[in-house]
Design an enzyme around this catalytic site. Sequence first.
Site, mmCIF file in Angstrom:
data_model
loop_
_atom_site.group_PDB
_atom_site.id
_atom_site.type_symbol
_atom_site.label_atom_id
_atom_site.label_comp_id
_atom_site.label_asym_id
_atom_site.label_seq_id
_atom_site.Cartn_x
_atom_site.Cartn_y
_atom_site.Cartn_z
ATOM 1 N N LYS A 140 0.861 -1.191 0.000
ATOM 2 C CA LYS A 140 0.000 0.000 0.000
ATOM 3 C C LYS A 140 0.889 1.229 0.000
ATOM 4 O O LYS A 140 1.974 1.187 0.579
ATOM 5 C CB LYS A 140 -0.916 0.018 1.225
ATOM 6 C CG LYS A 140 -1.835 -1.180 1.351
ATOM 7 C CD LYS A 140 -3.090 -1.041 0.545
ATOM 8 C CE LYS A 140 -3.923 -2.322 0.616
ATOM 9 N NZ LYS A 140 -5.174 -2.272 -0.113
ATOM 10 N N LYS A 142 -2.166 1.327 -2.772
ATOM 11 C CA LYS A 142 -2.393 0.286 -3.778
ATOM 12 C C LYS A 142 -1.845 0.674 -5.141
ATOM 13 O O LYS A 142 -1.457 -0.182 -5.922
ATOM 14 C CB LYS A 142 -3.860 -0.156 -3.825
ATOM 15 C CG LYS A 142 -4.883 0.899 -4.132
ATOM 16 C CD LYS A 142 -6.269 0.498 -3.572
ATOM 17 C CE LYS A 142 -6.868 -0.711 -4.245
ATOM 18 N NZ LYS A 142 -8.108 -1.148 -3.585
ATOM 19 N N LYS A 166 1.909 -9.338 -2.184
ATOM 20 C CA LYS A 166 1.210 -9.283 -3.474
ATOM 21 C C LYS A 166 0.951 -7.860 -3.900
ATOM 22 O O LYS A 166 0.860 -6.948 -3.070
ATOM 23 C CB LYS A 166 -0.103 -10.068 -3.411
ATOM 24 C CG LYS A 166 -1.123 -9.480 -2.474
ATOM 25 C CD LYS A 166 -2.439 -10.237 -2.540
ATOM 26 C CE LYS A 166 -3.414 -9.668 -3.545
ATOM 27 N NZ LYS A 166 -3.879 -8.310 -3.248
ATOM 28 N N ASP A 168 -1.579 -5.018 -5.421
ATOM 29 C CA ASP A 168 -3.007 -4.804 -5.251
ATOM 30 C C ASP A 168 -3.696 -5.000 -6.602
ATOM 31 O O ASP A 168 -3.048 -5.019 -7.649
ATOM 32 C CB ASP A 168 -3.277 -3.419 -4.670
ATOM 33 C CG ASP A 168 -4.373 -3.480 -3.612
ATOM 34 O OD1 ASP A 168 -5.328 -4.262 -3.817
ATOM 35 O OD2 ASP A 168 -4.279 -2.789 -2.616
ATOM 36 N N GLU A 169 -5.017 -5.151 -6.563
ATOM 37 C CA GLU A 169 -5.725 -5.543 -7.793
ATOM 38 C C GLU A 169 -5.702 -4.454 -8.873
ATOM 39 O O GLU A 169 -5.772 -4.767 -10.057
ATOM 40 C CB GLU A 169 -7.170 -5.959 -7.478
ATOM 41 C CG GLU A 169 -8.120 -4.860 -7.026
ATOM 42 C CD GLU A 169 -7.921 -4.420 -5.574
ATOM 43 O OE1 GLU A 169 -7.138 -5.076 -4.856
ATOM 44 O OE2 GLU A 169 -8.523 -3.417 -5.177
ATOM 45 N N HIS A 257 -7.172 -13.405 -6.811
ATOM 46 C CA HIS A 257 -7.927 -12.318 -6.176
ATOM 47 C C HIS A 257 -9.304 -12.309 -6.840
ATOM 48 O O HIS A 257 -9.501 -12.910 -7.893
ATOM 49 C CB HIS A 257 -7.164 -11.005 -6.416
ATOM 50 C CG HIS A 257 -7.654 -9.855 -5.607
ATOM 51 N ND1 HIS A 257 -8.716 -9.072 -6.001
ATOM 52 C CD2 HIS A 257 -7.224 -9.335 -4.437
ATOM 53 C CE1 HIS A 257 -8.909 -8.125 -5.092
ATOM 54 N NE2 HIS A 257 -8.024 -8.261 -4.125
ATOM 55 N N ARG A 258 -10.275 -11.612 -6.210
ATOM 56 C CA ARG A 258 -11.653 -11.709 -6.727
ATOM 57 C C ARG A 258 -12.326 -10.346 -6.836
ATOM 58 O O ARG A 258 -13.525 -10.234 -6.578
ATOM 59 C CB ARG A 258 -12.455 -12.642 -5.832
ATOM 60 C CG ARG A 258 -12.406 -12.220 -4.374
ATOM 61 C CD ARG A 258 -13.304 -13.032 -3.478
ATOM 62 N NE ARG A 258 -13.316 -12.423 -2.168
ATOM 63 C CZ ARG A 258 -14.185 -12.670 -1.200
ATOM 64 N NH1 ARG A 258 -15.127 -13.560 -1.407
ATOM 65 N NH2 ARG A 258 -14.136 -12.054 -0.057
ATOM 66 N N LYS A 297 -12.941 -5.560 6.937
ATOM 67 C CA LYS A 297 -13.667 -4.359 6.500
ATOM 68 C C LYS A 297 -14.763 -4.651 5.465
ATOM 69 O O LYS A 297 -15.597 -3.796 5.198
ATOM 70 C CB LYS A 297 -12.673 -3.341 5.921
ATOM 71 C CG LYS A 297 -12.107 -3.705 4.549
ATOM 72 C CD LYS A 297 -11.136 -2.652 4.010
ATOM 73 C CE LYS A 297 -10.609 -3.057 2.644
ATOM 74 N NZ LYS A 297 -9.500 -2.215 2.162
ATOM 75 N N GLN A 349 -3.930 -11.764 5.354
ATOM 76 C CA GLN A 349 -3.287 -10.670 4.629
ATOM 77 C C GLN A 349 -3.674 -9.337 5.244
ATOM 78 O O GLN A 349 -4.845 -9.088 5.489
ATOM 79 C CB GLN A 349 -3.795 -10.670 3.190
ATOM 80 C CG GLN A 349 -2.875 -11.347 2.236
ATOM 81 C CD GLN A 349 -3.394 -11.299 0.828
ATOM 82 O OE1 GLN A 349 -2.933 -12.079 0.032
ATOM 83 N NE2 GLN A 349 -4.319 -10.426 0.491
ATOM 84 N N GLY A 351 -2.918 -5.148 4.605
ATOM 85 C CA GLY A 351 -2.281 -4.040 3.880
ATOM 86 C C GLY A 351 -2.113 -2.887 4.852
ATOM 87 O O GLY A 351 -1.051 -2.699 5.463
ATOM 88 N N GLY A 352 -3.216 -2.142 5.070
ATOM 89 C CA GLY A 352 -3.209 -1.036 6.028
ATOM 90 C C GLY A 352 -2.758 -1.493 7.410
ATOM 91 O O GLY A 352 -2.063 -0.759 8.124
HETATM 92 C C1 RUB Z 1 -6.992 -5.407 1.515
HETATM 93 C C2 RUB Z 1 -6.933 -5.552 0.053
HETATM 94 C C3 RUB Z 1 -7.636 -6.658 -0.680
HETATM 95 C C4 RUB Z 1 -9.045 -6.851 -0.247
HETATM 96 C C5 RUB Z 1 -9.869 -7.758 -1.133
HETATM 97 O O1 RUB Z 1 -6.290 -4.261 1.979
HETATM 98 O O2 RUB Z 1 -6.241 -4.824 -0.569
HETATM 99 O O3 RUB Z 1 -7.618 -6.401 -2.040
HETATM 100 O O4 RUB Z 1 -8.942 -7.481 0.957
HETATM 101 O O5 RUB Z 1 -11.005 -8.254 -0.463
HETATM 102 P P1 RUB Z 1 -6.315 -3.820 3.515
HETATM 103 P P2 RUB Z 1 -11.366 -9.802 -0.415
HETATM 104 O O6 RUB Z 1 -5.618 -4.911 4.286
HETATM 105 O O7 RUB Z 1 -5.578 -2.514 3.594
HETATM 106 O O8 RUB Z 1 -7.753 -3.689 3.903
HETATM 107 O O9 RUB Z 1 -10.183 -10.508 0.148
HETATM 108 O O10 RUB Z 1 -12.551 -9.874 0.495
HETATM 109 O O11 RUB Z 1 -11.675 -10.213 -1.801
#
Ligand code: RUB
Length: 400
Positions: A140, A142, A166, A168-169, A257-258, A297, A349, A351-352
């Site tokens: 991050k 992202k 990883k 980010d998407e 990832h989804r 979240k 996982q 990030g923040g």
């Molecule tokens: C989380 C993050 C992921 C999401 C995807 O970042 O970047 O892309 O979790 O959601 P952070 P999911 O840790 O800063 O919130 O895993 O539910 O598909």
Amino acid sequence: MSDVTALYYFEPRSDTTPKFAAQAIADEETTGTWTDLTTRTDYTKRLDGRVESVEPEGSGYLTKIAYPAEIFEPGNIPQYLSVVAGNLFGLGRLNSVRLLDIFLPEELVRFKGPKFGIEGVRKLIGTDKSRRPHVGTIIKPKVGLNPKDTAEVAYLAATGGVDFIKDDETLTDQAFCPLNDRVEAVMAGLDKAMAETGRTILYAANVSTRADKIVERAEKVIECGANAIMVDVITCGFSAVQALAEEPSIKVPVHVHRTMHAAMTRNKKHGIAMRPIARLVRMAGGDQLHTGTVSGKMGHDPAELLEDNNILKEKWYSMKPVFPVASGGLHPGKVNAELSRLGNDIILQAGGGIHGHPEGTKAGAMAMRQAVDAFMEGVTAEEYAKNHRELRLALEKWGK
Ligand code: RUB
């Protein structure tokens, strides 16, 4: 070959009986349509769909529909989906309909599945004996960092103790952070971290792109040193996961990832639940798949999540189990809640929850690992934090 069965929740339009609405799904997806057909000959009738059951559930109904296996083309996931999850979502006789699960006979599950799976990934990381949960991070912000700064963040996370890093998407191959330069820089940082710590850390570069370029892109990042790759299954498609997983030249784990899934999965009355998506990702060969958290979240339903993770891990023909990934709003204060519900075969996982630590990324990674160690030792995070400064600072910032 036995039939394919699909389980749906639905709510019929007020002028339609539940039985008629369920029959409309079976007809639409097999040999029928909204009217009688002169072309529906006797020999096509063996391919009719059948409504197996219709039962009340909440404000709607559950129905099981059996589709003759013969209407499926073995190995063709897009075609499977166009039957069990096709036009039915738009039928006017239904106010809403949600695909909850699909049950496929072995002949239609003749996929290679994951190359690595849980055990293969654990062997790479070196946790096949300890069985501890893995800790991962998403770099991050992202988007925005250049390759050099991305590599520095990756190095700090790695030396702090993460097992997995990883992209980010939304980060692919933008001009501010070209993919191949990023991979070379990050892997140089991880090589340094590996030399210092003796641990292997995986970096999944996001290779999500158009269909005709994705394998080439993956091969290139592997040539640049990537020891894992990441793909977004909903935006790129199940075929993209399969193309990457089944390509013999790609000998690294595929992290799935989804992004965009919640457009289908979140509404309890309409869309597609995560369960069929989890099954198809396993068939397509994903080694790790995001399935959600119990305390993070994003919106979540713990009961559904536990069953989704089970689908990834339980014995299923000869396919290896997939590593479930819990991600989104996690931080050290949430580790205990996640692990107590999700078990040890999980990648947590943050990030923040790592890069937002008051003392920076390395301390953030240490705090996440300390929270996992506390769980493994059967000690509360608060207790463990008394002798672990990084965890203490994280708990002070974010609480439990
Ligand atoms: C989380 C993050 C992921 C999401 C995807 O970042 O970047 O892309 O979790 O959601 P952070 P999911 O840790 O800063 O919130 O895993 O539910 O598909």
